[in-house]
Design a protein around this motif. Structure first.
Motif, PDB file in Angstrom:
ATOM      1  N   ALA A  24       0.892  -1.220  -0.049  1.00 17.96           N
ATOM      2  CA  ALA A  24      -0.088  -0.165   0.000  1.00 17.96           C
ATOM      3  C   ALA A  24       0.866   1.266  -0.088  1.00 17.96           C
ATOM      4  N   GLY A  25       2.288   0.967  -0.085  1.00 14.50           N
ATOM      5  CA  GLY A  25       2.931   2.360  -0.033  1.00 14.50           C
ATOM      6  C   GLY A  25       3.434   2.974   1.049  1.00 14.50           C
ATOM      7  N   LEU A  26       3.034   2.170   2.464  1.00 11.85           N
ATOM      8  CA  LEU A  26       3.425   2.368   3.711  1.00 11.85           C
ATOM      9  C   LEU A  26       4.767   1.966   3.987  1.00 11.85           C
ATOM     10  N   THR A  27       5.363   2.806   4.903  1.00  9.60           N
ATOM     11  CA  THR A  27       6.767   2.490   5.617  1.00  9.60           C
ATOM     12  C   THR A  27       6.425   1.195   6.693  1.00  9.60           C
ATOM     13  N   GLY A  28       5.277   1.557   7.318  1.00  7.84           N
ATOM     14  CA  GLY A  28       4.945   0.397   8.127  1.00  7.84           C
ATOM     15  C   GLY A  28       3.567   0.566   8.862  1.00  7.84           C
ATOM     16  N   LEU A  29       3.390  -0.132   9.884  1.00  7.67           N
ATOM     17  CA  LEU A  29       1.847   0.425  10.732  1.00  7.67           C
ATOM     18  C   LEU A  29       2.431   0.633  12.326  1.00  7.67           C
ATOM     19  N   VAL A  30       1.528   1.344  12.868  1.00  9.67           N
ATOM     20  CA  VAL A  30       1.655   1.747  14.176  1.00  9.67           C
ATOM     21  C   VAL A  30       0.306   1.268  14.505  1.00  9.67           C
ATOM     22  N   VAL A  31       0.159   0.220  15.629  1.00 12.45           N
ATOM     23  CA  VAL A  31      -0.996  -0.429  16.061  1.00 12.45           C
ATOM     24  C   VAL A  31      -1.190  -0.150  17.346  1.00 12.45           C
ATOM     25  N   MET A  32      -2.180   0.618  17.737  1.00 11.26           N
ATOM     26  CA  MET A  32      -2.677   0.717  19.328  1.00 11.26           C
ATOM     27  C   MET A  32      -3.937   0.016  19.674  1.00 11.26           C
ATOM     28  N   PRO A  33      -3.924   0.025  20.993  1.00 10.19           N
ATOM     29  CA  PRO A  33      -4.885  -0.880  21.619  1.00 10.19           C
ATOM     30  C   PRO A  33      -6.297  -0.864  20.848  1.00 10.19           C
ATOM     31  N   GLY A  34      -6.819  -2.087  20.579  1.00  9.77           N
ATOM     32  CA  GLY A  34      -8.237  -2.090  19.888  1.00  9.77           C
ATOM     33  C   GLY A  34      -8.261  -3.526  19.076  1.00  9.77           C
ATOM     34  N   PRO A  35      -9.397  -3.822  18.221  1.00  5.92           N
ATOM     35  CA  PRO A  35      -9.461  -4.776  17.625  1.00  5.92           C
ATOM     36  C   PRO A  35      -8.089  -5.220  16.660  1.00  5.92           C
ATOM     37  N   ASP A  36      -7.451  -4.019  16.206  1.00  2.00           N
ATOM     38  CA  ASP A  36      -6.399  -4.527  15.330  1.00  2.00           C
ATOM     39  C   ASP A  36      -5.287  -5.140  16.004  1.00  2.00           C
ATOM     40  N   LEU A  37      -4.899  -4.666  17.376  1.00  2.00           N
ATOM     41  CA  LEU A  37      -3.966  -4.948  18.209  1.00  2.00           C
ATOM     42  C   LEU A  37      -4.200  -6.517  18.747  1.00  2.00           C
ATOM     43  N   THR A  38      -5.604  -6.755  18.963  1.00  2.83           N
ATOM     44  CA  THR A  38      -5.995  -7.959  19.415  1.00  2.83           C
ATOM     45  C   THR A  38      -5.797  -8.998  18.292  1.00  2.83           C
ATOM     46  N   TYR A  39      -6.244  -8.769  17.133  1.00  2.00           N
ATOM     47  CA  TYR A  39      -6.007  -9.629  15.976  1.00  2.00           C
ATOM     48  C   TYR A  39      -4.651  -9.841  15.619  1.00  2.00           C
ATOM     49  N   LEU A  40      -3.658  -9.018  15.660  1.00  2.00           N
ATOM     50  CA  LEU A  40      -2.349  -9.359  15.420  1.00  2.00           C
ATOM     51  C   LEU A  40      -1.510  -9.750  16.529  1.00  2.00           C
ATOM     52  N   THR A  41      -1.901  -9.558  17.817  1.00  5.06           N
ATOM     53  CA  THR A  41      -0.853 -10.031  18.761  1.00  5.06           C
ATOM     54  C   THR A  41      -1.747 -10.957  19.679  1.00  5.06           C
ATOM     55  N   GLY A  42      -2.976 -11.093  19.923  1.00  5.80           N
ATOM     56  CA  GLY A  42      -3.723 -11.705  20.867  1.00  5.80           C
ATOM     57  C   GLY A  42      -3.841 -10.711  22.091  1.00  5.80           C
ATOM     58  N   TYR A  43      -3.333  -9.530  22.080  1.00  2.00           N
ATOM     59  CA  TYR A  43      -2.997  -8.839  23.330  1.00  2.00           C
ATOM     60  C   TYR A  43      -4.015  -7.736  23.318  1.00  2.00           C
ATOM     61  N   GLU A 103      12.228   3.289  16.723  1.00  2.00           N
ATOM     62  CA  GLU A 103      11.841   2.115  16.067  1.00  2.00           C
ATOM     63  C   GLU A 103      11.178   2.343  14.611  1.00  2.00           C
ATOM     64  N   LEU A 104      11.298   3.830  14.581  1.00  3.81           N
ATOM     65  CA  LEU A 104      10.165   4.068  13.391  1.00  3.81           C
ATOM     66  C   LEU A 104      11.265   4.780  12.374  1.00  3.81           C
ATOM     67  N   ASP A 105      11.083   5.040  11.052  1.00  4.51           N
ATOM     68  CA  ASP A 105      11.653   5.832  10.160  1.00  4.51           C
ATOM     69  C   ASP A 105      11.317   7.244  10.394  1.00  4.51           C
ATOM     70  N   PRO A 106      12.221   8.209  10.771  1.00  8.63           N
ATOM     71  CA  PRO A 106      11.859   9.353  11.080  1.00  8.63           C
ATOM     72  C   PRO A 106      10.980  10.159   9.764  1.00  8.63           C
ATOM     73  N   ALA A 107      11.351   9.760   8.582  1.00  2.00           N
ATOM     74  CA  ALA A 107      10.409  10.343   7.602  1.00  2.00           C
ATOM     75  C   ALA A 107       9.377   9.391   7.123  1.00  2.00           C
ATOM     76  N   GLY A 108       9.100   8.354   7.878  1.00  2.00           N
ATOM     77  CA  GLY A 108       8.124   7.397   7.403  1.00  2.00           C
ATOM     78  C   GLY A 108       6.729   7.907   7.105  1.00  2.00           C
ATOM     79  N   ARG A 109       6.111   6.965   6.400  1.00  2.00           N
ATOM     80  CA  ARG A 109       4.433   7.109   6.357  1.00  2.00           C
ATOM     81  C   ARG A 109       3.836   5.864   6.871  1.00  2.00           C
ATOM     82  N   TYR A 110       3.339   5.906   7.911  1.00  2.00           N
ATOM     83  CA  TYR A 110       2.718   4.835   8.774  1.00  2.00           C
ATOM     84  C   TYR A 110       0.997   4.915   8.837  1.00  2.00           C
ATOM     85  N   GLY A 111       0.629   3.319   8.880  1.00  2.00           N
ATOM     86  CA  GLY A 111      -0.705   3.329   8.874  1.00  2.00           C
ATOM     87  C   GLY A 111      -1.154   3.370  10.313  1.00  2.00           C
ATOM     88  N   ILE A 112      -1.824   3.839  10.936  1.00  2.00           N
ATOM     89  CA  ILE A 112      -2.135   3.981  12.457  1.00  2.00           C
ATOM     90  C   ILE A 112      -3.414   3.769  12.673  1.00  2.00           C
TER      91      ILE A 112
END
Length: 373
Positions: A24-43, A103-112
């Motif tokens: 999708a052209g993103l550097t990466g993802l920043v996933v915070m508490p919610g359903p996506d974090l639960t889905y990806l880690t079980g936490y 842990e992040l690219d200083p000029a990165g574009r992230y999905g949050i």
């Protein structure tokens, strides 16, 4: 009980999410508490607070989970914890500059995460002023949309539990009781059949049924009322959501029967349209065409459906303009309705999954107008 998800399951999900972000052209993802974090880690943190928790994913880097030190034991106990590098921070420090930013690219574009608090996003932008962020749902709408076999098993079980609750609610007294009392019965039944969380119990009687999201209230249900019942929640972490319309007493007015039949046909036609390769909007169009042709198009005032999984509402959406095509494993509601202001409403809803050749319902109670006492 369904088979528990394993560390390998969560590692595979994180790998898929990382690849999807790169595509999708993103550097990466920043996933915070919610359903996506639960889905990806079980936490699932016990409390979502001003203390930042974030899963950081980027192509070519190992997954990192940043947590407050006082919550580290809970994070370590999550089933996906072994698939991440866990790092913590303490009160009195700036976690954005000392724990997240390195842990992040200083000029990165992230999905949050859509669920990220503004204070966390603003603090990240202050720590990394050249970074930028996009809504995770907007950037990766299919992240959780396609369910695997274990997820489908949970959704089927949740649907069956909601069906069992509906079968029982038909046997309770409606006339002379308030909407709140019937809603409490529904909530108790959902819990009896294994729901750990009840998200909603809509009981819309008489004119209240013309409000699709009516909250159950103090109105006393009377003989001759048409009542919309929409209820659901979470069982083993996955959602249920079903709607049926009932009538108090055997003497059903002709207009109620007519509208109910129109909605029933619309729901059935939309279900028959489900197959891999069609666009989500086509499901909405099919249902809406039936209702419009019958003269009630102006009274169908919401989309035909929404995705379901770890939450009861999530992508994809069955609505005009949604060009996403259906693929096997998608799960969503089909819930057309007609709402006549000041009179009554009718809605029929099933959760459906896309198979290799068509659709399969997770709700299987009769679509007939239920008769209650």
């Amino acid at each position: 009980m369904p088979h528990p998800f394993t560390t390998d399951d969560f590692a595979a999900r994180m790998a898929r999410a990382t690849r999807a972000a790169a595509e999708a052209g993103l550097t990466g993802l920043v996933v915070m508490p919610g359903p996506d974090l639960t889905y990806l880690t079980g936490y699932r943190p016990t409390a979502v607070t001003e203390r930042v928790t974030a899963l950081l994913l980027a192509d070519g880097r190992e997954p990192v989970l940043v947590v407050p030190r006082l919550e580290r034991p809970d994070a370590e106990a999550a089933p996906g914890a072994a698939a991440v590098r866990l790092t913590d921070w303490t009160d009195g420090t700036d976690p954005y500059r000392t724990a997240v930013a390195p842990e992040l690219d200083p000029a990165g574009r992230y999905g949050i995460s859509d669920s990220a608090w503004a204070l966390h996003l603003l603090a990240l932008q202050e720590a990394l002023p050249d970074s930028s962020y996009a809504s995770l749902t907007g950037a990766l709408p299919m992240l959780r949309a396609v369910k695997d076999a274990d997820e489908l098993e949970r959704l089927a079980a949740a649907g069956a539990a909601a069906d069992a609750a509906y079968g029982r609610i038909l046997k309770v007294a409606f006339a002379g009781r308030t909407e709140n009392e019937v809603a409490a019965d529904l909530a108790d039944l959902l819990r009896e059949y294994g729901h750990s969380q009840v998200d909603f119990t809509v009981v819309g009687s008489g004119p209240n049924g013309a409000n699709p999201h009516h909250e159950a209230g103090g109105r006393t249900i009377g003989a001759g009322d048409t009542v919309v019942l929409d209820f659901g929640g979470l069982k083993d972490g996955y959602g249920s959501d079903t709607t049926r319309t009932v009538h108090v007493g055997e003497d059903v007015p002709a207009d109620v029967r007519e509208v109910h039949d129109v909605v029933r046909r619309a729901q059935q036609k939309a279900f028959e349209a489900v197959r891999p390769g069609i666009e989500c909007q086509e499901v909405d169009r099919v249902a809406r065409a039936v209702i419009t042709e019958a003269g009630y198009g102006d009274y169908f005032i919401h989309r035909t459906g929404h995705g379901i999984g770890l939450t009861t509402h999530e992508p994809p959406y069955m609505v005009e303009g949604e060009r996403q095509v259906l693929v096997p494993g998608m799960c969503f509601s089909i819930e057309p309705g007609v709402y006549l202001p000041g009179r009554f409403g009718v809605r029929i809803e099933d959760i459906v999954t896309v198979t290799g050749t068509g659709g399969q319902r997770f709700n299987n109670t009769p679509h007939d107008l239920g008769i209650v006492g």
